[in-house]
Design an enzyme around this catalytic site. Structure first.
Site: not given
Ligand code: DLZ
Length: 300
Positions: A194, A196, A220, A224, A226, A265
Site C-alpha cells: 500500500s 507504494e 492489517i 503492520t 507503524h 470487506r
Molecule cells: C511492510 C508492510 C507491512 C508490515 N504491512 C503491510 C500491510 O499490511 N499492507 C500493505 O499493503 N503493505 C504492507 N507492508 C508493505 C509496505 O506497504 C511497503 O510495500 C514496504 O514497506 C516496501 O516499501
C-alpha cells in the site's frame, strides 16, 4: 400491513429468461433472492429471478394511453446514461442492425418527461422515463452517472495481502464491466504494498490517459508496524495526488483490525470495497466531466 407488489412476467424460453436477466442486471437493477426448483409438472416454472427498485406502484388507468404501448414503465434519474447502457447491451447481444430496430430515441412526452422504449427480447417492451427537471430546465444538482461507457480507468493494486487485494480487484473489474466499461479501457498496475500506491497513482494520473484512478490495498493493524503512520501517509498521498492532478481517485485501501475483518470487506459479509471504490470512480469521473461542461450559470 401491505409489504410490496410483485409483477410476474412469464417468459417464452430459457434463452429469453437468460437474456432478460442479463439485460436487467446490465442496467443496475438490484437483484432479489431468486429461486430454482425441480420441475413439478409439464410447463410449470422452475426458476425465478426478481429485480428490485426503490419505489413501485400498481396503476389502473381508465382507457388506453394515447402514445404509449409498453409492458413495463421504469422511472430513472439518468435517462441518457440508461439509454447508452441499453443500446450497448442490444449491440452486444443482438448485433448492431437488430439493435437499431429495438430501441427508440429519447423523446419528450406530454407529461413533462422524456422517454424511450426498448425491446430486450421480442414481445417485451420496457419504457424508461425521466421527469424533466423543474426550475426552468436547470438541474437541482449536478450528479455523476453510473455508466462507465467510453471511460478509461487505471487500477493500482498492492500485492501485499494479495488474498484480499485480488478479491478487491475482481470486485472493481466486475463493477466497471457491468457498468458498460470495456476490458481494453482498464489498465491494472501492481505495486509491492500500500505504501507504494500513491506514487504509482500520481504517475498514472499525470499521463492524463485516465478518467479516474482506483486504488486498492489492504493494511492489517495486527501485522503492520507503524500501522497508523503508514495508513495516514497512504491516505494523504492518494488524496494529494487527486488534488494536484485533478483526476478523480477512488480510495479502496482497507484498514482492518485482522484478516477476518479484511475478508468480510473483500466480498464476504460487508460487500466488496473494490466494487464500491470502482462505483465511486465511475460516478466521480462522470461528475468531473459534467462540472467541466456545465455552463457557469448552472454552477452559481
Ligand atoms: C511492510 C508492510 C507491512 C508490515 N504491512 C503491510 C500491510 O499490511 N499492507 C500493505 O499493503 N503493505 C504492507 N507492508 C508493505 C509496505 O506497504 C511497503 O510495500 C514496504 O514497506 C516496501 O516499501
Amino acid at each position: 400491513m401491505i409489504k410490496g407488489l410483485t409483477l410476474i412476467r412469464p417468459v417464452h424460453s430459457p434463452a429469453q429468461f437468460d437474456e432478460l436477466v442479463s439485460f436487467f442486471s446490465a442496467l443496475g437493477f438490484e437483484p432479489g433472492r431468486g429461486w430454482d426448483e425441480p420441475p413439478r409438472k409439464q410447463g410449470a416454472a422452475t426458476k425465478g429471478r426478481p429485480f428490485l427498485a426503490p419505489l413501485g406502484n400498481l396503476q389502473f388507468i381508465d382507457g388506453a394511453l394515447p402514445t404509449l404501448k409498453t409492458d413495463l414503465l421504469v422511472e430513472v434519474t439518468s435517462l441518457d446514461a440508461v439509454h447508452q447502457v441499453a443500446s450497448h447491451w442490444l449491440e452486444t447481444n443482438t448485433g448492431a442492425d437488430a439493435a437499431k430496430t429495438r430501441i427508440t430515441s429519447i423523446e419528450e412526452t406530454h407529461w413533462q418527461s422524456r422517454l424511450f422504449t426498448v425491446q430486450p427480447v421480442p414481445d417485451f417492451s420496457i419504457a424508461f422515463w425521466e421527469r424533466q427537471e423543474p426550475l426552468r430546465g436547470k438541474p437541482i444538482a449536478i450528479e455523476g452517472d453510473l455508466s462507465a461507457h467510453e471511460m478509461k480507468f487505471a487500477i493500482v493494486v498492492a500485492r501485499w495481502n494479495a488474498v484480499i487485494t485480488d478479491r478487491l480487484l475482481q470486485g472493481a473489474l466486475d463493477c466497471l464491466l457491468r457498468s458498460g466499461g470495456r476490458r481494453e479501457a482498464i489498465e491494472v498496475v501492481r505495486v509491492p504494498g500500500s505504501w507504494e500506491i500513491p506514487a504509482a497513482a500520481r504517475q498514472l494520473a499525470q499521463t492524463r490517459r485516465f478518467d479516474a484512478i482506483i486504488t486498492l490495498g489492504c493494511l492489517i493493524r495486527g501485522e503492520t508496524a507503524h500501522y497508523e503512520a503508514i495508513y495516514n501517509e497512504v491516505a494523504r498521498g492518494i488524496g494529494q495526488s487527486q488534488q494536484d492532478t485533478g483526476v478523480p481517485h477512488a480510495f479502496g485501501v482497507l484498514t482492518c483490525e485482522n484478516l477476518e475483518q479484511a475478508l468480510d470487506r473483500a466480498g464476504l459479509k460487508s460487500g466488496n470495497k473494490g466494487f464500491e471504490a470502482a462505483a465511486a470512480a465511475i460516478e466521480m469521473a462522470s461528475l468531473h466531466m459534467k462540472i467541466a461542461a456545465a455552463p457557469a450559470e448552472t454552477r452559481a
